[in-house]
Design a protein around this motif. Structure first.
Motif, PDB file in Angstrom:
ATOM      1  N   TRP A  88       0.809  -1.206   0.000  1.00  0.00           N
ATOM      2  CA  TRP A  88       0.000   0.000   0.000  1.00  0.00           C
ATOM      3  C   TRP A  88       0.851   1.270   0.000  1.00  0.00           C
ATOM      4  CZ3 TRP A  88      -3.999   2.212  -1.597  1.00  0.00           C
ATOM      5  CH2 TRP A  88      -5.204   1.514  -1.753  1.00  0.00           C
ATOM      6  N   ARG A  89       2.021   1.187   0.613  1.00  0.00           N
ATOM      7  CA  ARG A  89       2.924   2.347   0.563  1.00  0.00           C
ATOM      8  C   ARG A  89       3.304   2.665  -0.877  1.00  0.00           C
ATOM      9  NH1 ARG A  89       8.878   1.580   2.770  1.00  0.00           N
ATOM     10  NH2 ARG A  89       8.959   0.480   0.764  1.00  0.00           N
ATOM     11  N   GLU A  90       3.630   1.609  -1.645  1.00  0.00           N
ATOM     12  CA  GLU A  90       3.998   1.798  -3.049  1.00  0.00           C
ATOM     13  C   GLU A  90       2.777   2.124  -3.909  1.00  0.00           C
ATOM     14  OE1 GLU A  90       7.264   1.839  -4.046  1.00  0.00           O
ATOM     15  OE2 GLU A  90       7.527   1.753  -1.865  1.00  0.00           O
ATOM     16  N   THR A 103       8.014   2.858  -8.696  1.00  0.00           N
ATOM     17  CA  THR A 103       7.556   2.185  -7.479  1.00  0.00           C
ATOM     18  C   THR A 103       8.142   0.772  -7.416  1.00  0.00           C
ATOM     19  OG1 THR A 103       5.574   1.170  -8.459  1.00  0.00           O
ATOM     20  CG2 THR A 103       5.375   3.447  -7.657  1.00  0.00           C
ATOM     21  N   ALA A 104       7.996   0.151  -6.263  1.00  0.00           N
ATOM     22  CA  ALA A 104       8.472  -1.226  -6.076  1.00  0.00           C
ATOM     23  C   ALA A 104       7.301  -2.201  -6.011  1.00  0.00           C
ATOM     24  CB  ALA A 104       9.307  -1.315  -4.802  1.00  0.00           C
ATOM     25  N   LEU A 105       6.221  -1.901  -6.746  1.00  0.00           N
ATOM     26  CA  LEU A 105       5.019  -2.725  -6.693  1.00  0.00           C
ATOM     27  C   LEU A 105       5.259  -4.159  -7.165  1.00  0.00           C
ATOM     28  CD1 LEU A 105       2.369  -0.112  -7.827  1.00  0.00           C
ATOM     29  CD2 LEU A 105       2.364  -1.376  -5.671  1.00  0.00           C
ATOM     30  N   LYS A 106       6.181  -4.351  -8.092  1.00  0.00           N
ATOM     31  CA  LYS A 106       6.459  -5.704  -8.576  1.00  0.00           C
ATOM     32  C   LYS A 106       6.994  -6.604  -7.468  1.00  0.00           C
ATOM     33  CE  LYS A 106       7.296  -4.612 -13.444  1.00  0.00           C
ATOM     34  NZ  LYS A 106       8.292  -4.661 -14.556  1.00  0.00           N
ATOM     35  N   ARG A 107       7.553  -6.005  -6.455  1.00  0.00           N
ATOM     36  CA  ARG A 107       8.095  -6.782  -5.338  1.00  0.00           C
ATOM     37  C   ARG A 107       6.984  -7.319  -4.437  1.00  0.00           C
ATOM     38  NH1 ARG A 107      13.054  -7.163  -2.852  1.00  0.00           N
ATOM     39  NH2 ARG A 107      13.025  -7.635  -0.627  1.00  0.00           N
TER      40      ARG A 107
END
Length: 237
Positions: A88-90, A103-107
């Protein structure tokens, strides 16, 4: 012929020798009891009464916690909630820019969940809108199956969007939410652990028509949650 007087010296000498021998025996026994050299060296094969314990290898709290099925489940619950919060932060960064770039959403999201989010971001970009403000969350793991293949958890969240605003990037004006939409609404997420033991969100669904107003409010005076019943679906992710 030996007279009685001649026998007496012989008897006296024997008596004296017996006394000397008896005294030596007593001295030897007394020396053993007082801890002589024999006491300092225990008999081979007999362990000493006081021995030094072998040094113990320190055990980490994590190893102790996950040593039982119950402990492993608690560790997994904590990991799921951490991943949900980081996701949610990303995700908030992406909504503020109407783009997942940077963003690091893929992680934290697998390809299926990320595809759905990117479709939402594409719609925002087409409508020339972005998000401002903050979202508050009250996530909890409602179910988790660590032994499943893959290990799976369901997270339920009560999302507070009272300060989360949609802005028109052309005019800079705030766009009000749809009529009747509650400021606190229910959301669910499916989280799976894949290769490498990493948890990722595989599905996220927000039901903006379902209110979760009964989620614990925070007292302004004490900063603590006020106990009250939780509505169905208010459990967290």
């Amino acid at each position: 012929m030996v007279t009685a007087l001649q026998k007496c010296p012989q008897a006296d000498a024997m008596l004296r020798c017996g006394v000397v021998v008896f005294a030596l025996v007593l001295t030897g026994c007394g020396g053993d009891r007082e801890g002589g050299e024999d006491d300092a060296k225990p008999t081979a094969g007999v362990p000493s009464a006081v021995t030094s314990a072998p040094p113990r290898t320190p055990v980490s709290p994590g190893a102790l916690t996950s040593s039982t099925p119950e402990g492993a489940e608690e560790v997994a619950r904590a990991e799921v909630l951490e991943v949900y919060g980081l996701m949610w932060r990303e995700k908030a960064k992406a909504y503020r820019a109407a783009s997942a770039k940077g963003t690091a959403l893929k992680r934290y999201m697998d390809s299926r969940a990320l595809e759905a989010l990117e479709a939402d971001l594409a719609r925002m970009k087409k409508e020339r809108t972005v998000m401002r403000g903050d979202l508050a969350h009250e996530p909890e793991v409602s179910t988790i199956t660590v032994g499943a293949q893959p290990p799976t958890a369901m997270v339920e969240d009560c999302v507070d969007g009272s300060t989360w605003q949609t802005l028109d990037t052309t005019t800079g004006w705030r766009i009000p939410p749809p009529a009747g939409q509650p400021s606190r609404y229910a959301a669910t997420a499916r989280v799976e652990r894949g290769a490498g033991g990493r948890w990722r969100i595989t599905e996220y669904t927000a039901d903006r028509t379902r209110s979760c107003e009964t989620a614990s409010p925070v007292s302004p005076a004490t900063g603590e949650e006020t106990p009250r019943p939780r509505a169905p679906g208010a459990d967290a992710t």
